[in-house]
Design an enzyme around this catalytic site. Structure first.
Site, PDB file in Angstrom:
ATOM      1  N   ASP A  17       0.822  -1.216  -0.022  1.00 50.99           N
ATOM      2  CA  ASP A  17       0.043   0.126   0.025  1.00 50.99           C
ATOM      3  C   ASP A  17       0.803   1.148   0.027  1.00 50.99           C
ATOM      4  OD1 ASP A  17      -2.300  -1.674   0.187  1.00 50.99           O
ATOM      5  OD2 ASP A  17      -2.158  -1.785   2.212  1.00 50.99           O
ATOM      6  N   LYS A  20       1.846   2.041  -5.319  1.00 49.38           N
ATOM      7  CA  LYS A  20       2.360   1.588  -6.343  1.00 49.38           C
ATOM      8  C   LYS A  20       1.543   1.914  -7.506  1.00 49.38           C
ATOM      9  CE  LYS A  20       2.441  -2.465  -4.233  1.00 49.38           C
ATOM     10  NZ  LYS A  20       2.313  -2.137  -2.983  1.00 49.38           N
ATOM     11  N   GLY A  44      -4.452  -4.137  -3.511  1.00 49.64           N
ATOM     12  CA  GLY A  44      -5.500  -3.331  -4.000  1.00 49.64           C
ATOM     13  C   GLY A  44      -4.613  -2.109  -4.324  1.00 49.64           C
ATOM     14  N   HIS A  45      -4.779  -1.563  -5.501  1.00 51.03           N
ATOM     15  CA  HIS A  45      -4.081  -0.590  -6.088  1.00 51.03           C
ATOM     16  C   HIS A  45      -4.958   0.470  -6.550  1.00 51.03           C
ATOM     17  CE1 HIS A  45      -0.617  -3.504  -7.209  1.00 51.03           C
ATOM     18  NE2 HIS A  45      -0.768  -3.503  -5.937  1.00 51.03           N
ATOM     19  N   GLN A 224       1.871  -6.124  -3.265  1.00 52.03           N
ATOM     20  CA  GLN A 224       2.392  -6.335  -2.159  1.00 52.03           C
ATOM     21  C   GLN A 224       3.832  -5.727  -1.739  1.00 52.03           C
ATOM     22  OE1 GLN A 224       1.197  -9.650  -3.462  1.00 52.03           O
ATOM     23  NE2 GLN A 224      -0.660  -8.596  -2.951  1.00 52.03           N
TER      24      GLN A 224
END
Ligand code: GDP
Ligand code: IMO
Ligand code: MG
Length: 434
Positions: A17, A20, A44-45, A224
């Protein structure tokens, strides 16, 4: 082969988080191919465009740029139902991926019994705070030679036999009373869900090798981060893939010489979601302030993220592990308005000595206390686009941060939107964006 190419990896340097998604979205217009190589929908991007936020879980964050071809490499584990939902959501927002997406025939599927096993374990004493998306079991089945790959969907007659061994092991483990769909239902549902996605399945390794050979620019999007890497992270409180550099090569089938530069992504402070060592954690009002101002709640699960000051020893470890060429420091604006800003330069051990070494055993992290150096705070950096306009105090903090991890800053982010941030002059990113 063209010599004019800059293939770039984007890798998280903390516990995920870091931002990215923003960086990949920002750089994507300058690349032909954007590639995910590990992880699944635990990622989750978030990408913010004109104040509108778009969360991506399995689709590469180059999705919003029509000129980018998107590749989901063999190292990824995919939940096809979630993938289809993500495609549908993107389509309703005007982003159609038809003709510019390939899913590796060697990528593994996440199946309902993988999710059931993940959740079952998380209900027990050994829980590690996973995202509950079946990631660990999907990778376990891969290593255990019981995995089901996207290419298997092209041979529907073999599917039940491919799924059965893993399915039966999970059934045995969870017991007869477990709420699992029957094997027949798993196969039927899978074939139905997969049907519209079959045209996207292909040999992504050959696709990428050909792209590399013709001189396409390739952007690799890590999911990640290094401290969640199964080998180099805070084991066992990690995810089940190699999120650090090695995973890029195994997860695409490209050789190391196909990569030119590595951009490491780190927040100007540190967060972690889920259990495990986190010496930086602040349980006080400052930690809560970082959480609220930084909106530190998981993109995937909505869980509050644990927050603390920038942790130089873990970030330096990540820089070494990945051979990082430059840093993207994100969310500096979240530190705006604080009287003082801390930087963890080492850990004080039980014996009172200072170390920057990371223990290999989770138990050995317990006795470590952060050794914090404090810097004078500043009023505002929000939206700054030239590093020369930063307040002197922010400069001083960033200089100390760079010194502590021994890698220069290439990009500084001062807000979630694309235009909020600056590329540092003279760094490898400058010509790339030109
Ligand atoms: P990822 O998993 O590494 O892609 O990061 P996430 O998307 O899960 O979390 C990063 C969050 O921070 C997202 O909500 C971004 O929109 C937001 N973000 C990224 N850069 C900045 C920044 O410089 N300032 C602020 N305030 N938010 C940012
Ligand atoms: P992005 O790509 C933050 C964490 C989980 C848990 C551990 C194992 O958005 O940075 P898993 O479901 O992978 O078996 O969970 O890893 N985790 C993440 N934390 N960001 C992520 O992805 C994460 N993906 C997994 O919270 O602690
Ligand atoms: Mg995230």
């Amino acid at each position: 082969m063209s010599l004019v190419r800059t293939n770039l990896a984007i890798l998280g340097l903390q516990w995920g988080d870091e931002g990215k998604g923003k960086v990949v979205d920002l750089l994507s217009p300058h690349f032909h191919q954007v590639v995910r190589f590990q992880g699944g929908n635990n990622a989750g991007h978030t990408v913010v465009v004109d104040g509108q936020s778009i969360a991506l879980h399995q689709v590469p964050s180059g999705a919003l740029h029509p000129g980018c071809f998107l590749v989901v490499g063999n190292g990824v584990v995919l939940n096809l139902e979630v993938f289809q939902q993500e495609l549908d959501r993107l389509r309703t927002r005007g982003f159609d991926l038809a003709g510019r997406l390939m899913l590796s025939d060697r990528a593994h599927l996440i199946l309902p019994h993988h999710i059931a096993l993940d959740l079952w374990r998380e209900g027990g004493a050994n829980k590690i705070g996973t995202t509950g998306r079946g990631i660990g079991p999907a990778y376990e089945m891969k290593a255990g030679r019981m995995g089901v790959r996207l290419g298997d969907l092209l041979h529907p007659e073999t599917l039940a036999d491919r799924i059965r061994p893993g399915y039966e092991e999970v059934r045995l483990r969870l017991g007869a009373g477990a709420e699992l769909p029957s094997l027949e239902t798993v196969v039927e549902d899978l074939l139905r869900i997969a049907d519209p996605l079959l045209p996207f399945i292909g040999d992504s390794q050959s696709h990428l090798v050909a792209a590399w050979e013709r001189g396409d620019r390739i952007l690799f999007e890590g999911a990640q981060a290094t401290l969640l890497d199964i080998d180099h992270g805070t084991y066992p409180f990690v995810t089940s893939s190699n999120c650090s550099l090695g995973g890029l090569f195994t997860g695409t089938g490209l050789p190391p010489k196909a990569l030119d530069k590595i951009l490491g992504i780190a927040k100007a402070y540190t967060t972690r979601v889920g259990s495990g060592p986190f010496p930086a954690e602040m349980h006080d009002a400052t930690g809560e302030r970082l959480r609220q101002v930084g909106r530190e709640f998981g993109t995937t699960t909505g869980r509050p993220r644990r927050c603390g000051w920038f942790d130089a020893p873990i970030t330096a470890h990540a820089c070494r592990t990945n051979g990082v060429d430059g840093l993207a420091i994100m969310k500096l604006d979240v530190l705006d308005g604080l009287d003082e800003v801390g930087l963890i330069v080492g850990y004080r051990t039980g014996e009172g000595t200072i170390t920057t070494e990371l223990p290999s055993c989770a138990a050995d992290w317990k006795g470590l206390q952060p050794e914090v150096k404090y810097f004078k705070g500043w009023a505002s950096t929000r939206g700054i686009t030239k590093h020369g306009e930063l307040p002197a105090e922010a400069h001083a903090y960033l200089e100390a941060l760079v010194e502590s991890v021994e890698v220069p800053i290439a990009y500084l982010s001062t807000g979630p939107d694309r235009q909020e941030g600056c590329v540092y002059p003279g760094t490898f990113l400058e010509p790339l964006l030109g």
